[in-house]
Write a protein that holds these residues in place. Structure first.
Motif, PDB file in Angstrom:
ATOM      1  N   GLU A  87       3.494  -3.914   3.293  1.00 43.14           N
ATOM      2  CA  GLU A  87       4.262  -2.681   3.421  1.00 43.14           C
ATOM      3  C   GLU A  87       3.864  -1.626   2.382  1.00 43.14           C
ATOM      4  OE1 GLU A  87       5.838  -2.534   6.604  1.00 43.14           O
ATOM      5  OE2 GLU A  87       7.429  -1.584   5.443  1.00 43.14           O
ATOM      6  N   TYR A  88       3.435  -2.068   1.207  1.00 46.07           N
ATOM      7  CA  TYR A  88       3.094  -1.068   0.193  1.00 46.07           C
ATOM      8  C   TYR A  88       1.878  -0.244   0.600  1.00 46.07           C
ATOM      9  CZ  TYR A  88      -0.614  -4.100  -1.645  1.00 46.07           C
ATOM     10  OH  TYR A  88      -1.739  -4.865  -1.768  1.00 46.07           O
TER      11      TYR A  88
ATOM     12  N   VAL B  59       1.532   0.814   3.766  1.00 44.23           N
ATOM     13  CA  VAL B  59       2.179   1.860   4.575  1.00 44.23           C
ATOM     14  C   VAL B  59       2.761   2.920   3.645  1.00 44.23           C
ATOM     15  CG1 VAL B  59       4.019   2.356   6.210  1.00 44.23           C
ATOM     16  CG2 VAL B  59       2.730   0.231   6.417  1.00 44.23           C
ATOM     17  N   ALA B  60       3.406   2.454   2.569  1.00 49.15           N
ATOM     18  CA  ALA B  60       3.985   3.397   1.608  1.00 49.15           C
ATOM     19  C   ALA B  60       2.890   4.270   0.987  1.00 49.15           C
ATOM     20  CB  ALA B  60       4.748   2.643   0.524  1.00 49.15           C
TER      21      ALA B  60
ATOM     22  N   ARG C  80       0.081   5.097   2.341  1.00 49.59           N
ATOM     23  CA  ARG C  80      -0.329   6.072   3.357  1.00 49.59           C
ATOM     24  C   ARG C  80       0.692   7.197   3.417  1.00 49.59           C
ATOM     25  NH1 ARG C  80      -2.730   1.889   6.611  1.00 49.59           N
ATOM     26  NH2 ARG C  80      -4.917   2.103   6.052  1.00 49.59           N
ATOM     27  N   ALA C  81       1.989   6.815   3.372  1.00 46.26           N
ATOM     28  CA  ALA C  81       3.051   7.814   3.454  1.00 46.26           C
ATOM     29  C   ALA C  81       3.009   8.766   2.266  1.00 46.26           C
ATOM     30  CB  ALA C  81       4.410   7.124   3.536  1.00 46.26           C
TER      31      ALA C  81
ATOM     32  N   HIS D 109      -5.410   0.203  -4.383  1.00 42.33           N
ATOM     33  CA  HIS D 109      -4.202  -0.596  -4.183  1.00 42.33           C
ATOM     34  C   HIS D 109      -4.507  -1.975  -3.602  1.00 42.33           C
ATOM     35  CE1 HIS D 109      -1.013   2.248  -5.276  1.00 42.33           C
ATOM     36  NE2 HIS D 109      -1.833   3.185  -4.858  1.00 42.33           N
TER      37      HIS D 109
ATOM     38  N   MET E 272       5.281  10.318  11.012  1.00 47.67           N
ATOM     39  CA  MET E 272       4.675  10.275   9.683  1.00 47.67           C
ATOM     40  C   MET E 272       3.151  10.178   9.775  1.00 47.67           C
ATOM     41  SD  MET E 272       6.047  10.263   6.751  1.00 47.67           S
ATOM     42  CE  MET E 272       5.138  10.511   5.230  1.00 47.67           C
TER      43      MET E 272
ATOM     44  N   VAL F 169       1.585   7.129  10.230  1.00 43.96           N
ATOM     45  CA  VAL F 169       1.182   5.897   9.571  1.00 43.96           C
ATOM     46  C   VAL F 169       1.283   4.691  10.509  1.00 43.96           C
ATOM     47  CG1 VAL F 169       1.691   6.653   7.235  1.00 43.96           C
ATOM     48  CG2 VAL F 169       3.492   5.583   8.573  1.00 43.96           C
TER      49      VAL F 169
ATOM     50  N   ARG G   1       1.464  14.579   4.371  1.00 46.42           N
ATOM     51  CA  ARG G   1       2.160  13.335   4.023  1.00 46.42           C
ATOM     52  C   ARG G   1       2.358  13.241   2.521  1.00 46.42           C
ATOM     53  NH1 ARG G   1      -0.955  10.374   7.874  1.00 46.42           N
ATOM     54  NH2 ARG G   1      -2.447   9.755   6.296  1.00 46.42           N
TER      55      ARG G   1
ATOM     56  N   LEU H   2      10.781   3.328   2.870  1.00 44.15           N
ATOM     57  CA  LEU H   2      10.738   2.116   3.670  1.00 44.15           C
ATOM     58  C   LEU H   2      11.899   1.192   3.310  1.00 44.15           C
ATOM     59  CD1 LEU H   2       6.917   1.587   3.418  1.00 44.15           C
ATOM     60  CD2 LEU H   2       8.177   2.467   5.360  1.00 44.15           C
TER      61      LEU H   2
ATOM     62  N   TYR I  68       8.686  -5.082  -1.095  1.00 44.95           N
ATOM     63  CA  TYR I  68       7.378  -5.088  -0.443  1.00 44.95           C
ATOM     64  C   TYR I  68       6.717  -3.716  -0.386  1.00 44.95           C
ATOM     65  CZ  TYR I  68       9.200  -9.557   1.035  1.00 44.95           C
ATOM     66  OH  TYR I  68       9.735 -10.798   1.034  1.00 44.95           O
ATOM     67  N   SER I  69       7.525  -2.664  -0.504  1.00 42.48           N
ATOM     68  CA  SER I  69       6.950  -1.340  -0.287  1.00 42.48           C
ATOM     69  C   SER I  69       6.473  -0.677  -1.575  1.00 42.48           C
ATOM     70  CB  SER I  69       7.948  -0.437   0.440  1.00 42.48           C
ATOM     71  OG  SER I  69       9.178  -0.450  -0.214  1.00 42.48           O
TER      72      SER I  69
ATOM     73  N   ASP J  11       3.868  -1.144  -4.815  1.00 36.32           N
ATOM     74  CA  ASP J  11       2.697  -1.940  -5.183  1.00 36.32           C
ATOM     75  C   ASP J  11       3.060  -2.835  -6.377  1.00 36.32           C
ATOM     76  OD1 ASP J  11       0.339  -2.960  -6.168  1.00 36.32           O
ATOM     77  OD2 ASP J  11      -0.827  -1.192  -5.657  1.00 36.32           O
TER      78      ASP J  11
END
Lengths: 355, 278
Positions: free
Chosen positions: A252-253, A255-256, A258-259, A271, B55, B57, B88, B96, B101-102, B104
């Motif tokens: 998920e990080y 996706v973050a 990318r966001a 990353h 978004m 993504v 973006r 998220l 998890y979102s 790093d």
């Protein structure tokens, strides 16, 4: 910064120092235990193997009295626990006895042959990592593309084709036909007398002494075997890196990231690879250790006077001191590499620092 | 300039799978001003994929199409990837679900916030740090300087989600897509995080798309609600009028909400009619 903040920072600093010291202490304990285990295993193998050390030294025509005397001199009449104690004591001093085959102390033999292997394995691992890591990353990022297929085939060949065969083919092509490289050995005979190694790593020694003709010659000798070992580890490293990267890229990080509008380059190398670096260190260390112990075939094909060749020759001549000494030397390096990669682990992954 | 921030017309997201094409989003349309829009629906209704498609993504194998997908009058689908990327994180942001998890795991929270900022604005390191600290303060983290140097695993879920909000709001975006921003948090922390989000959205006059499966949360927190079922919008309604929703699916969802003091036994089962998805 206020006084209180300063104190807090200092407190964190000393707590960190304590943490580092305690983990170093733990490393030391692990290293010593593993090393003792290694000594115990080699000692045990040395006793179990049906080779009479006295026979190996004296030959089968010696009179019984001499055999008995030698047996006592070698300490073989002592109880085994005492023998083990003496064995460990000697091993810790770096004394593995004398090689029957070369008549030198085993330790001085190892000092001579091990650098040859380490030099080859190091160069091979550098080649494997420098090419294998980017190849694995690209294969993961462009999954299913041409480069992924090429990487897959390259890896498959590296896995499945015997290295000595590749080595022989390489020699036929690059040495016999094209004459791009030198014949199998570490150095041309001419230089054997004019060049005095310091560390035993010829490339390094030649560079230190500024003997660039020697450097060039050593390079021409090492390049093919190193490239082959490099290919072998590249095949392994790139496959592993690919799967680590696929795993990270699905998180998920990513996706973050990318966001956040980061560039693909930053997401992949900054990353994903940064997170994949932790298992990557283990893989590269393992592949390095693997090359250190397992390049007997390569050393044979290229007449490379390394430790693999040394141990094989000793084994064929029932030279147990040399075999055990060589095994312990390889094992020690293995332990050192593992500890080193453990340390790197801690540096790379903040989650392992505490606890 | 019209006051429409985002316009979505007939948005479709398709995934090729081993067993054929799967349409996750099948013709979603709505428009958004600087208001708070909730998207609700059960798992697999396509609400998250709608957010991700806006978004930009979605996973690379997914195919996104729409009659119109425009942000501030700019067509998102026809612009170059580079232009899209520039939007973006600077003008459109996303939160998220689970900060575990979102974020790093091997990068400090501070660096992750600074990274967003320095990707979109030319600021010095010192200034970026200042603004990141101010942002951490804005999401009500009491000790920003300490949290700045912490790694994500060293903070709690609520703190992590605030850091996530800080990371996404530091550039001052105009549209925020919050994908289940509180679902992974403890109930006690949920409200705190929501209040912070609410306050920041109101202060900055941002548009918000709040994706959630929690009908009660959405109705109390948003101005308008879009109800999705099987990749389609089945009902659009003002949050205040949600109680009087007409569509049987929405009624079904409302029916499932427990009320204090009332016995629910047996629990109602959601009615799913294929014609709603047609």
């Amino acid at each position: 910064m206020s006084v209180a903040e300063n104190q807090a920072a200092a407190g964190r600093g000393s707590a960190r120092a304590v943490a580092i010291l305690s983990s170093l202490g733990r490393f030391l304990v692990i290293a010593v235990t593993t090393y003792l285990g290694l000594l115990a295993v080699t000692f045990f193998i040395g006793r179990v193997i049906p080779i009479d050390p006295v026979l190996a030294v004296l030959g089968d025509r010696a009179p019984t009295a001499v055999v008995e005397r030698t047996r006592r001199e070698m300490g073989l009449d002592l109880p085994w626990i005492e023998q083990f104690y003496l064995y460990v004591k000697a091993a810790l001093r770096g004394d593995f006895g004398t090689s029957v085959l070369t008549t030198n102390p085993v330790m001085s033999d190892i000092r001579r042959v091990f650098p040859a292997t380490i030099e080859l394995a190091t160069l091979g691992t550098i080649i494997g990592a420098v090419i294998g890591v980017p190849l694995g990353v690209l294969a993961a990022v462009k999954r299913g593309s041409l480069i992924d297929q090429v990487a897959r085939i390259v890896g498959l060949i590296g896995y499945s084709v015997p290295i000595f065969w590749l080595g022989l083919l390489g020699l036929v092509l690059f040495y016999a036909k094209l004459q791009w490289i030198a014949f199998p050995a570490r150095l041309d005979v001419v230089y054997e007398y004019t060049f005095t190694p310091i560390t035993g790593f010829y490339l390094l020694d030649a560079a230190i002494q500024g003997q660039w003709d020697v450097f060039y010659d050593a390079w021409r000798h090492i390049v093919l075997p190193a490239a082959l070992l490099g290919y072998l580890s590249l095949a392994y490293i790139s496959r592993m890196i690919r799967s680590f990267m696929l795993n990270e890229l699905a998180q998920e990080y990513i996706v973050a990231a990318r966001a956040k509008g980061l560039s693909e380059r930053r997401i992949i190398w900054g990353h994903a690879l940064r997170n994949a670096a932790v298992p990557m260190v283990t893989v590269i260390a393992l592949s390095y250790a693997n090359l250190l112990e397992g390049s007997v075939l390569t050393e044979t094909v290229f007449s490379w006077p390394g430790i693999g060749l040394y141990i094989t020759n000793s084994l064929q001549n029932a030279d147990m001191n040399a075999v055990l000494g060589g095994t312990i030397a390889i094992g020690s390096v293995f332990i050192a590499i593992n500890l080193f990669s453990d340390l790197l682990y801690r540096l790379l992954d903040p989650r392992t620092k505490t606890g | 300039m019209s006051d429409t921030l985002l316009e979505v017309d007939d948005l479709r997201v398709t995934f090729p799978t081993r067993t054929g094409l799967v349409q996750a989003v099948r013709g979603v349309s709505f428009s958004l001003r600087r208001e708070r829009l909730g998207i609700v629906g059960e798992s697999g209704s396509g609400k998250s994929q709608t957010g991700r498609a806006i978004m930009g993504v979605t996973p690379p194998q997914a195919e996104v199409s729409a009659k119109k997908l425009a942000f501030d009058g700019m067509d998102l689908l026809s612009m170059s990837p580079r232009e899209r990327r520039a939007l973006r994180g600077s003008r459109i942001a996303m939160i998220l679900q689970d900060p575990k998890y979102s974020l790093d795991p091997v990068m400090t929270i501070g660096r992750q916030i600074v990274e967003t900022l320095r990707t979109h604005e030319k600021v010095s390191k010192a200034e970026a740090r200042e603004r990141a600290l101010a942002m951490l303060q804005a999401v009500q983290i009491r000790d920003p300087a300490r949290v700045f140097d912490l790694y994500p695993h060293e903070v709690s879920g609520g703190m992590g989600q605030r850091a996530m909000i800080a990371m996404m709001l530091v550039t001052g975006p105009e549209l925020m897509i919050a994908d289940e921003p509180t679902s992974a948090l403890d109930v006690t922390v949920q409200l705190d995080v929501l209040k912070i989000l609410d306050k920041l959205v109101a202060e900055r006059g941002m548009g918000l798309i709040f994706i959630s499966h929690d009908l009660r949360l959405v109705s109390s927190f948003c101005d308008r609600v879009v109800v999705m079922y099987a990749g389609k919008v089945v009902e659009q309604i003002k949050a205040s009028e949600l109680r009087d929703a007409q569509h049987p699916y929405t009624r079904g969802l409302l029916n499932c909400m427990p009320r204090i003091g009332f016995e629910r036994h047996p629990l109602p089962v959601l009615d799913r009619k294929p014609e709603w998805a047609a």
